[in-house]
Design an enzyme around this catalytic site. Structure first.
Site, short mmCIF file in Angstrom:
data_model
loop_
_atom_site.label_atom_id
_atom_site.label_comp_id
_atom_site.label_asym_id
_atom_site.label_seq_id
_atom_site.Cartn_x
_atom_site.Cartn_y
_atom_site.Cartn_z
N LYS A 1 39.12 -4.16 -94.37
CA LYS A 1 39.35 -5.51 -94.88
C LYS A 1 38.75 -6.48 -93.87
CE LYS A 1 42.30 -8.76 -94.29
NZ LYS A 1 41.48 -9.99 -94.56
N GLU B 1 43.81 -5.61 -80.83
CA GLU B 1 43.10 -6.46 -79.87
C GLU B 1 43.43 -7.88 -80.29
OE1 GLU B 1 41.15 -8.96 -78.14
OE2 GLU B 1 39.55 -8.45 -79.56
N GLU C 1 46.66 -20.25 -76.89
CA GLU C 1 45.26 -19.97 -77.21
C GLU C 1 44.79 -21.00 -78.24
OE1 GLU C 1 42.57 -16.09 -78.10
OE2 GLU C 1 44.30 -16.38 -79.41
#
Length: 474
Positions: free
Chosen positions: A169, A244, A377
């Site tokens: 995906k 990750e 972030e």
């Protein structure tokens, strides 16, 4: 290949009665393509095809898989210009960066997987036992929009090298390079069912992959929040989950470093790919007495950025999509409200630009560890300059983060840089401006993930370990 198609069981098929989603060019905010959004039935058919294909493909010889990877590499090279054009349009990378970094990154992972497979010892004898590494099975791969080809190939290549079958995906925001890669795999002779692609959103196809009882392993790259959701969804089936995730990487510049060069390199690294890299050096730690100099250099680097690719060395494209543009604008505004010292940039588009998801290169100084710009972030071209008074304080600041993906150290000697690197709680460290090595493992500590990609470590994510006792005569 039609952009509305899915690739399932070795052929392109157009799903009927499916919702669709426009693919937006972030340069002008206009749609230029449309994809279908899959449902559970589409996912089930892709998983069934992968399951059926695994029995044969997992028994392919090393030589067969090497030949297949070589054919994929050749097809990827042949269509590299097409790949670069799609990356440019679907996520906004300057065409120069798409050609010089995005496409070569994908090729590098394919080549590295071929190299690792050629020499990897799947079977090892320990006393009278055999320790064998075998393909884990059907792998669900969920990839992001920021470095689409890099993330596609660093998952797909080792999965195929290991003998696994795949259901992919890609990000629904940047799906077209993935679809072209599927076409390359098809032309290279990947057997039916070994590779499958279903477009869709995270709530349906992403969550469905994580929960699916017939998927043996999930490899996910994306935000930490989404990674937590994937891990929770996968828990009931006790499948392997390799992640990750996010980062807030610190760039430590020590007093004896080549200061000007290190700051320029660090600022440019933060702005690369419009700041949309999980390992970007977004926290610049400098000796307090040198902060003003760092601010001046950062301002100079930001001022040279161009938004039209007229200078590939300083070109910066738009953010990849409207949601990311809004988020970055909101976070810049929040830092200003907190009293952050603005060096350059700020809220709004760059001067003279009225359309597209372009953001001003933005630098804040006198940032303290408690501020949001030092902890969250942002995933945009936003740099936080953080002054320190001692090396120990700098290390404490660098490690004071929920993330631990990457770190950067510049020092007057390699020995000193090595010593500081040992004390960073991160999965990777770059010393004195060094580049990444795709033969070494990529991944992080803490909330930056729990797996490793690239090279031998990347291959082993897709392998199970079997002990065969009494394999050798006692």
């Amino acid at each position: 290949m039609n952009a509305l198609d899915f690739y399932i069981d070795g052929r392109w098929e157009t799903p009927r009665d499916r919702a669709t989603l426009e693919v937006i060019d972030p340069h002008d905010e206009q749609p230029f393509s449309r994809i279908s959004l899959g449902n559970q039935d589409d996912l089930d058919r892709a998983v069934a095809a992968a399951q059926c294909a695994f029995s044969d493909f997992s028994r392919w010889s090393r030589e067969q898989r090497l030949d297949l990877l070589a054919a994929i590499i050749e097809g990827y090279r042949r269509r590299s210009d097409e790949l670069a054009g799609l990356v440019h349009r679907e996520m906004g990378a300057p065409l120069s960066l798409a050609r010089s970094a995005h496409v070569p990154a994908g090729l590098g992972h394919l080549q590295r997987a071929h190299e690792v497979l050629r020499d990897y010892a799947f079977d090892r004898v320990h006393g009278s036992s055999l320790i064998s590494r075998e393909p884990i099975g059907v792998c669900g791969l969920i990839t992001p929009w920021n470095w689409p080809l890099n993330q596609l190939t660093c998952k797909v290549a080792p999965a195929l090298a290991a003998g696994c079958t795949v259901v992919l995906k890609p990000s629904e925001r940047a799906p077209l390079s993935a679809m072209l890669l599927a076409d390359i795999l098809h032309e290279a002779g990947v057997p039916a069912g070994v590779f499958n692609l279903v477009n869709g959103d995270g709530a349906c196809i992403g969550d469905g992959i994580a929960r699916h009882a017939q998927i043996d392993m999930v490899s996910f790259t994306g935000s930490t929040g989404a990674g937590i959701a994937v891990a929770k969804a996968a828990a009931d089936t006790v499948k392997r989950v390799s992640q990750e995730l996010g980062g807030k990487s610190a760039n430590l510049i020590l007093a004896d470093a080549d200061f000007d060069a290190a700051v320029r390199h660090g600022v440019a690294g933060c702005l690369r790919n419009a700041g949309q890299s999980c390992n970007a050096p977004t926290r610049l730690l400098v000796p307090r007495a040198m902060q003003e100099r760092a601010m001046a250099i950062a301002r100079e680097v930001a001022a040279r950025v161009c938004f039209d690719d007229s200078d590939p060395a300083t070109a910066m494209g738009p953010l990849a999509n409207a949601a990311q543009f809004s988020r970055v604008q909101r976070m810049i505004g929040a830092v200003l409200e907190q009293g952050g010292r603005l060096v350059c940039g700020g809220v709004g588009r760059p001067a003279g630009i009225v359309r597209g998801y372009f953001v001003q290169p933005t630098v804040f100084a006198e940032v303290t560890p408690d501020m949001a710009v030092a902890r969250e972030e942002i995933f945009g071209p936003v740099l936080a300059i953080m002054p320190y008074d001692s090396e120990d304080e700098a290390l404490a600041m660098a490690n004071d983060s929920p993330y631990g993906l990457s770190g950067y150290v510049s020092a007057g000697s390699l020995e000193r840089a090595r010593a500081v690197a040992r004390r960073l709680r991160t999965g990777m460290v770059h010393l004195n401006g060094s580049k990444a090595d795709n033969g070494a493992p990529f991944g992080g500590y803490k909330q930056s993930g729990n797996g490793r990609e690239w090279g031998v470590f990347g291959l082993e994510e897709y392998l199970e370990v079997k002990s065969v006792f009494g394999y050798q005569p006692g």
